[in-house]
Design a protein around this motif. Sequence first.
Motif, PDB file in Angstrom:
ATOM      1  N   GLU A 142      13.685 -22.907 -48.020  1.00 19.40           N
ATOM      2  CA  GLU A 142      14.061 -23.771 -46.647  1.00 19.40           C
ATOM      3  C   GLU A 142      12.801 -24.273 -46.306  1.00 19.40           C
ATOM      4  N   ALA A 143      12.157 -24.575 -46.684  1.00 19.96           N
ATOM      5  CA  ALA A 143      10.639 -25.036 -46.400  1.00 19.96           C
ATOM      6  C   ALA A 143      11.024 -26.426 -47.164  1.00 19.96           C
ATOM      7  N   LEU A 144      11.640 -26.325 -48.365  1.00 15.99           N
ATOM      8  CA  LEU A 144      11.539 -27.765 -48.965  1.00 15.99           C
ATOM      9  C   LEU A 144      13.176 -28.399 -48.233  1.00 15.99           C
ATOM     10  N   CYS A 145      13.839 -27.650 -47.061  1.00 19.05           N
ATOM     11  CA  CYS A 145      14.915 -28.485 -46.767  1.00 19.05           C
ATOM     12  C   CYS A 145      14.021 -28.824 -44.843  1.00 19.05           C
ATOM     13  N   TYR A 146      13.610 -28.141 -44.910  1.00 17.34           N
ATOM     14  CA  TYR A 146      12.269 -28.605 -43.306  1.00 17.34           C
ATOM     15  C   TYR A 146      11.822 -29.647 -43.532  1.00 17.34           C
ATOM     16  N   LEU A 147      10.874 -30.029 -44.981  1.00 15.81           N
ATOM     17  CA  LEU A 147      10.267 -30.738 -45.282  1.00 15.81           C
ATOM     18  C   LEU A 147      11.090 -32.151 -45.437  1.00 15.81           C
ATOM     19  N   SER A 148      11.916 -32.016 -46.108  1.00 16.51           N
ATOM     20  CA  SER A 148      13.246 -33.175 -46.482  1.00 16.51           C
ATOM     21  C   SER A 148      13.077 -34.261 -45.102  1.00 16.51           C
ATOM     22  N   GLU A 149      13.045 -33.374 -44.064  1.00 16.66           N
ATOM     23  CA  GLU A 149      13.480 -34.186 -42.611  1.00 16.66           C
ATOM     24  C   GLU A 149      11.988 -35.111 -42.503  1.00 16.66           C
ATOM     25  N   HIS A 150      11.012 -33.431 -42.135  1.00 17.14           N
ATOM     26  CA  HIS A 150       9.644 -34.174 -41.106  1.00 17.14           C
ATOM     27  C   HIS A 150       8.535 -34.228 -42.878  1.00 17.14           C
ATOM     28  N   ASP A 151       7.207 -34.957 -41.615  1.00 20.63           N
ATOM     29  CA  ASP A 151       6.563 -35.063 -41.986  1.00 20.63           C
ATOM     30  C   ASP A 151       4.973 -33.879 -42.110  1.00 20.63           C
ATOM     31  N   PRO A 152       4.317 -33.278 -42.353  1.00 24.59           N
ATOM     32  CA  PRO A 152       3.323 -32.454 -41.678  1.00 24.59           C
ATOM     33  C   PRO A 152       2.019 -33.542 -42.069  1.00 24.59           C
ATOM     34  N   ASP A 153       1.390 -32.921 -41.084  1.00 22.84           N
ATOM     35  CA  ASP A 153       0.234 -33.644 -41.496  1.00 22.84           C
ATOM     36  C   ASP A 153      -0.583 -33.273 -42.756  1.00 22.84           C
ATOM     37  N   LEU A 154      -0.498 -31.649 -42.644  1.00 23.78           N
ATOM     38  CA  LEU A 154      -1.389 -30.846 -43.513  1.00 23.78           C
ATOM     39  C   LEU A 154      -0.229 -29.846 -44.168  1.00 23.78           C
ATOM     40  N   LEU A 155       0.201 -29.788 -45.753  1.00 25.79           N
ATOM     41  CA  LEU A 155       1.216 -28.510 -46.059  1.00 25.79           C
ATOM     42  C   LEU A 155      -0.097 -26.975 -46.815  1.00 25.79           C
ATOM     43  N   LEU A 156       0.143 -26.048 -46.582  1.00 23.94           N
ATOM     44  CA  LEU A 156      -0.973 -24.660 -47.290  1.00 23.94           C
ATOM     45  C   LEU A 156       0.496 -24.960 -48.169  1.00 23.94           C
TER      46      LEU A 156
END
Length: 228
Positions: free
Chosen positions: A36-50
Amino acid sequence: MENIVVVDDDKEIAELLQIYLRNEGYELKVFHSGTEALCYLSEHDPDLLLLDVMIPDMDGFEILRKIRKRKYYPVIFISAKDDSYAVLEGLMSGGDDYIKKPFNPLEVLARIKGMFRMRKAYESKNNVFKYNDMLIDYGKRKVYINEGGIDLTETEYRILEVLSKNIGKIIETEELFKLVTGESYYNKSSNSMATHIRNIRLKLNDSFDEPKYIKTKWGRGYVIEDHY
């Protein structure tokens, strides 16, 4: 404020991180599943990932290797795998830092703030300014929101340039006018600076009631507030 994505299948740890990070004003998205995280991150760039390492459906190293094929932003691993080989693999897979569990939440906060300070110094050195989802490229004299170019007038660009280069400092309206235009006389009754600021907010699709870029300090002037 910066947005952070947390990926950890341990809900207690994720909740603890939420409490501390939200108290610092960070915006958060939390995932307990790597897929689920990878799906979200494929379309959104956070400022930082923990990012946790031991996630049941997809380990953190694999997630980051997939991310690094296309994108770069700071990534901090948080993991119970505390042997030197795991730390080495985390850094070699593209991680910027590695925090071993159990951890002190205040240490996590300190590492995050340090990461943002380092990024800010790098961007300043490389002649760009990053603030929330806005990027100012001083060399090209361009402003971007989420990588999309914004069509600004020369005066509007100069206002953003002056305020961003004086981040955290309230610039009085008359001083801002003189810095932007180079003119020595400012007609207070014209209200021209307020008009320019309004137009900038419209173009940045910003709120007038609670703007996240240029803040109005009534009776004083304008400021882009320092996050740090």
